[in-house]
Design an enzyme around this catalytic site. Structure first.
Site, short mmCIF file in Angstrom:
data_model
loop_
_atom_site.label_atom_id
_atom_site.label_comp_id
_atom_site.label_asym_id
_atom_site.label_seq_id
_atom_site.Cartn_x
_atom_site.Cartn_y
_atom_site.Cartn_z
N THR A 119 -0.97 -3.20 5.08
CA THR A 119 -0.79 -4.17 6.17
C THR A 119 -1.97 -5.13 6.23
O THR A 119 -3.11 -4.72 6.04
CB THR A 119 -0.66 -3.43 7.51
OG1 THR A 119 0.42 -2.49 7.44
CG2 THR A 119 -0.41 -4.39 8.65
N LEU B 62 -5.67 -0.23 10.31
CA LEU B 62 -4.39 -0.74 9.83
C LEU B 62 -4.07 -0.02 8.53
O LEU B 62 -4.98 0.35 7.77
CB LEU B 62 -4.47 -2.25 9.56
CG LEU B 62 -4.62 -3.20 10.75
CD1 LEU B 62 -4.71 -4.63 10.25
CD2 LEU B 62 -3.47 -3.04 11.73
N ASP B 63 -2.78 0.17 8.25
CA ASP B 63 -2.40 0.71 6.95
C ASP B 63 -3.00 -0.14 5.84
O ASP B 63 -3.16 -1.35 5.98
CB ASP B 63 -0.87 0.68 6.78
CG ASP B 63 -0.16 1.66 7.70
OD1 ASP B 63 -0.82 2.53 8.28
OD2 ASP B 63 1.08 1.53 7.82
N MET B 64 -3.29 0.49 4.71
CA MET B 64 -3.82 -0.23 3.56
C MET B 64 -2.94 -1.42 3.18
O MET B 64 -3.44 -2.50 2.84
CB MET B 64 -3.95 0.72 2.38
CG MET B 64 -4.51 0.11 1.11
SD MET B 64 -4.70 1.38 -0.17
CE MET B 64 -5.30 0.39 -1.54
#
Length: 214
Positions: A63, A59-61
């Protein structure tokens, strides 16, 4: 008051001999980044408790929400194949700027890395990779919309770029929102709420759910 990333092991949603499902906080890397200062991440924290845990997806940092890690090489191979074959159903909840007109729809715009400005991504109709997101409105507020997002493909920053591209940037997005929309939240309002995947032992579908905190 600003958002602070918790320093503890992310909450364990589920674990068995084959996988671990965690609830990643916003602001924590999925895997180690470059440099000594960026080694703290979901993988390192989970491996302290489950030494055989291996990263399957990220996951994106910015998110928050559900991440699954495989326990052991066989489980890792099984889950990796499931992700590659698009046998994993992922649903996110986001709060986006403005009132979305349609109750549901899809965004089908090809994406590619914006190399001079990486890690940003951008729409490119000539050489971008096919990217598809489905959306469904959950609630309309005066100046924003709560929406469920289903990424059919899994491109980097896909949900963030697709929402920006249709004029509804995700609130708190430091890369794709205007200064005004970014300032509405101390964190990105994007949460991985639901995962359905074939269990690496039985291959039967299993569901995992994480409560949205915003």
């Amino acid at each position: 008051m600003g958002y602070e990333t918790p320093m503890s092991l992310p909450p364990i949603i589920y674990s068995d001999d084959y996988l671990v499902v965690v609830d990643k906080p916003a602001g924590l890397l999925s895997v180690p980044g470059r440099g000594e200062a960026n080694q703290d991440c979901v993988a390192v924290r989970v491996q302290a408790a489950f030494p055989d845990a291996l990263i399957v997806h990220r996951l994106d940092m910015a998110t928050s929400g559900l991440m699954v890690m495989a326990r052991g090489k066989a489980a890792h191979r099984s889950l990796s194949m499931a992700f590659e074959a698009r046998q994993v159903d992922k649903r996110y909840v986001a709060v986006v700027a403005g009132r979305m007109a349609d109750d549901e729809g899809e965004v089908n715009l090809p994406l590619i890395t914006d190399w001079p400005n990486r890690p940003r991504q951008m729409v490119d109709h000539d050489i971008g990779k096919p990217s598809l997101t489905r959306y469904r409105v959950l609630e309309r507020l005066s100046d924003r919309t709560r929406v469920e997002l289903e990424p059919i493909t899994g491109r980097s920053h896909q949900l963030r770029v697709h929402m920006m591209a249709i004029g509804h940037s995700i609130v708190g997005d430091e890369f794709y929102a205007s200064d005004e929309v970014r300032a509405l939240s101390a964190r990105l309002l994007l949460h991985a709420q639901f995962l359905r995947l074939p269990h690496p032992d039985t291959q039967q579908p299993v569901d995992y759910f994480s409560e949205v905190k915003f």
